[in-house]
Motif scaffolding. Structure first.
Motif, PDB file in Angstrom:
ATOM      1  N   ALA A 137      -7.565   2.311  10.246  1.00 19.38           N
ATOM      2  CA  ALA A 137      -6.124   1.977   9.871  1.00 19.38           C
ATOM      3  C   ALA A 137      -6.013   0.752   9.925  1.00 19.38           C
ATOM      4  N   ALA A 138      -6.255  -0.025  10.746  1.00 21.71           N
ATOM      5  CA  ALA A 138      -6.082  -1.591  10.848  1.00 21.71           C
ATOM      6  C   ALA A 138      -6.541  -2.262   9.763  1.00 21.71           C
ATOM      7  N   ALA A 139      -7.830  -2.001   9.384  1.00 16.81           N
ATOM      8  CA  ALA A 139      -8.599  -2.533   8.600  1.00 16.81           C
ATOM      9  C   ALA A 139      -7.585  -2.371   6.827  1.00 16.81           C
ATOM     10  N   MET A 140      -7.364  -1.248   6.806  1.00 10.75           N
ATOM     11  CA  MET A 140      -6.426  -0.836   5.610  1.00 10.75           C
ATOM     12  C   MET A 140      -5.132  -1.482   5.434  1.00 10.75           C
ATOM     13  N   ALA A 141      -4.383  -1.742   6.795  1.00  9.92           N
ATOM     14  CA  ALA A 141      -3.354  -2.442   6.904  1.00  9.92           C
ATOM     15  C   ALA A 141      -3.413  -4.058   6.422  1.00  9.92           C
ATOM     16  N   LEU A 142      -4.470  -4.585   6.863  1.00  5.58           N
ATOM     17  CA  LEU A 142      -4.928  -5.868   6.581  1.00  5.58           C
ATOM     18  C   LEU A 142      -4.953  -5.994   4.886  1.00  5.58           C
ATOM     19  N   GLY A 143      -5.762  -4.910   4.315  1.00  7.44           N
ATOM     20  CA  GLY A 143      -5.946  -4.942   3.086  1.00  7.44           C
ATOM     21  C   GLY A 143      -4.783  -4.982   2.279  1.00  7.44           C
ATOM     22  N   LEU A 144      -3.852  -4.127   2.635  1.00 11.83           N
ATOM     23  CA  LEU A 144      -2.638  -4.213   1.909  1.00 11.83           C
ATOM     24  C   LEU A 144      -1.647  -5.228   2.060  1.00 11.83           C
ATOM     25  N   MET A 145      -1.720  -6.048   3.105  1.00 10.16           N
ATOM     26  CA  MET A 145      -1.255  -7.556   3.308  1.00 10.16           C
ATOM     27  C   MET A 145      -1.679  -8.385   2.368  1.00 10.16           C
ATOM     28  N   CYS A 146      -3.144  -8.342   2.337  1.00  9.15           N
ATOM     29  CA  CYS A 146      -3.920  -9.171   1.321  1.00  9.15           C
ATOM     30  C   CYS A 146      -3.322  -9.081  -0.138  1.00  9.15           C
TER      31      CYS A 146
END
Length: 588
Positions: free
Chosen positions: A230-239
């Motif tokens: 979930a944290a990795a997906m959140a970072l992807g959306l920020m990117c």
């Protein structure tokens, strides 16, 4: 995009490639697009694949050990989940091309995927949402399967992830490729480099998922592992959001199926008409071979001549003007011909992805019953073995781009070195040896009196990794270069749809093999079939691998036939060799 911009786009799309910025205004060449913008798309691709791969590649362990489903059913849960992910890519491609645009499609469904990861983490963390702990390998204890509310929460979470990831995948590839102008020769040449870079980004995400994240799942629990996803997906959306000001966005053009339906209806309505021998008599026929990178002036080709009847003008004197549902242009008909032509190529990659399904299910279970110790105090998580080919790809992809492509370019004159269809063919040929290796190793494991090292199954992953570098990248490049204006995301989604059918076919093959080989096992003593037990020491997984190897050989020869049959429309590429390799160009 406002009404005036949409109207301008429709008026100008016939001449130049039009894109808009995040505010709906025309893009500036020195500010928008290029590799600077594509880097942000590569970022979300790496983080998203990191998140989904950590779940998908080790999901069978969670389903078997925590949800208490039998081994064959657990494998089918995984293959059905992954198959659904890729099948839903068609929905994502359709919504992007028709209504939302790739950026908004990625943003919306990225949050859908994130919600699925969070729900999975919550279920894995709370004991009351899972069946009681139980040893599935114990013959004395009957472990109850997850059912009712527990099963409902699990599958809702799982398929929220599937919906989000499926709608993201085709748009990440196409949106990144859209940052390079097709009508700019310098940027157009960078497309092949971008596809290789995108695969490199994919490998980075897979490698981190299969090492770091799978290790976290093994040592700290699946709840923590799902939380990290979930944290990795959140970072992807920020990117993704960070690059919004740099993107070149292709405006959606309305339903992509209406033009296809018009051609089919018009051809059926005039099915009794006779096609003229002189194709210049067809409505909208192009007599001059104009090369364009959009689909505004496609030249007539000879395949699927029955569709040409949609271009025949009515001979009735009372007919003054025919509706678009009665009379189509040659370009509209050729668009449908292209879609029909790519279907056999797409179908030939299904067996390839059926083999991938085995590496993410049964091969992981092979590793579970092998010696996983690297040192007396450290054991390798079986799912992490899938990281080996991606580690190899991190070395091979830059070597392919910097050494092989320039050499092949000088030899073939092809900007990509070799054509996409040739690249796919190499991958389909080599993947057979992955199953041959898997069958031989499984036979050795079953006949050994002591557990053999888990590294024995390394070759099957390595061989598949090499074949995937050729097949996956070649297929994506092929579909994107053959895509039409307003259909880039949808045609790219067909690549992922092949994954879907491959994983669904895997579930069918497992059930079919069990049914055919059950009832005495034909001398092997397996009433449940080759894959009917929960114990690989009693199953005949090696024979199942041999079946897949045989299907792969047949599939390769089938591909040779269809790749030779395939012919491209010369209007789509200034360099014939960049698209067709086995195909002969028909004179127009």
């Amino acid at each position: 995009m406002d009404g005036q911009t949409r109207q301008n786009f429709k008026g100008e799309a016939m001449d130049v490639e039009v894109s808009v910025d995040w505010r709906g205004r025309a893009c500036k060449p020195n500010k928008h697009g290029g590799m600077r913008a594509a880097v942000f798309v590569l970022g979300i691709q790496a983080f998203e694949i990191m998140a989904i791969a950590a779940v998908g590649n080790n999901l069978i362990t969670y389903v078997f050990n925590e949800m208490h489903y039998p081994l064959s059913k657990s494998a089918n849960v995984v293959t059905n989940f992954i198959g659904t992910v890729f099948l839903l890519s068609l929905l994502g491609g359709f919504l992007s091309d028709s209504y939302l645009g790739s950026f908004w499609t990625m943003l919306i469904f990225g949050f859908v995927e994130l919600s699925g990861f969070i729900l999975l983490s919550v279920q894995a963390h709370l004991p009351q949402l899972r069946p009681p702990q139980c040893n599935m390998l114990s013959k004395e204890v009957q472990c109850p399967e997850a059912n009712g509310l527990k099963a409902l929460i699990f599958f809702v979470a799982l398929y929220l992830v599937a919906l989000g990831s499926g709608c993201l995948k085709p748009n990440m590839i196409s949106h990144g490729a859209d940052q390079f102008r097709k009508d700019d020769p310098k940027q157009s040449k960078k497309l092949s480099t971008y596809f290789n870079t995108a695969y490199f980004s994919f490998c980075v995400g897979e490698l981190i998922a299969l090492t770091v994240l799978v290790y976290v799942q093994t040592r700290s629990g699946m709840d923590v592992g799902f939380g990290v996803s979930a944290a990795a997906m959140a970072l992807g959306l920020m990117c993704l959001v960070s690059g919004a000001v740099f993107y070149r966005n292709k405006p959606p053009q309305g339903s992509i199926f209406a033009p296809i339906a018009k051609v089919l209806v018009a051809a059926f309505t005039k099915r009794k008409q006779v096609c003229p021998s002189n194709t210049d008599m067809l409505h909208g026929s192009q007599t001059n071979p104009v090369r364009k990178t959009d689909a505004s002036n496609l030249l007539h080709t000879e395949k699927f001549r029955f569709l040409d009847k949609a271009c025949i003008r009515s001979s009735s004197p009372s007919t003054t003007k025919e509706s678009p549902w009665q009379l189509c242009t040659v370009t509209e008909v050729e668009q449908v011909k292209i879609l029909l032509s790519v279907v056999p190529i797409f179908a030939c990659t299904i067996i390839f992805n059926t083999i991938l399904a085995q590496l993410q299910t049964f091969s992981v279970q092979q590793g579970v019953v092998m010696d996983t110790r690297l040192t007396p105090t450290f054991s390798i998580p079986p799912a992490s073995l899938q990281s080996i080919p991606y580690l190899l790809m991190l070395l091979l992809v830059p070597l392919y781009e910097t050494a092989f492509v320039p050499l092949a370019r000088r030899l073939t004159g092809n900007p990509s070195g070799v054509s996409p269809l040739q690249r796919v063919g190499v991958g389909l040929f080599t993947v057979t040896f992955s199953m041959v290796s898997a069958a031989l190793v499984e036979r050795k494991r079953r006949n050994s009196h002591h557990p053999i090292s888990i590294f024995w199954i390394t070759p099957q992953f390595l061989i598949f990794g090499v074949s995937e570098m050729f097949t996956a990248v070649g297929l994506i490049e092929f579909f994107y270069k053959q895509s039409l204006a307003g259909m880039q995301s949808f045609l790219t989604a067909m690549t992922y749809c092949s994954y879907s059918f491959g994983f669904f076919l895997s579930s069918v093959l497992v059930a079919l093999v069990n049914r055919v080989t059950s009832g005495g096992g034909h001398g092997h003593g397996h009433d449940g079939g080759w894959l009917g037990e929960n114990d690989l020491n009693k199953d005949r997984l090696d024979l199942f691998y041999w079946v897949l190897a045989g299907l792969s050989v047949l599939n390769f020869f089938n591909y040779l036939f269809w790749s030779r049959w395939y012919s491209y429309n010369p209007s789509l590429s200034p360099n014939p060799a960049s698209v067709g390799d086995y195909a002969d160009v028909e004179p127009v």
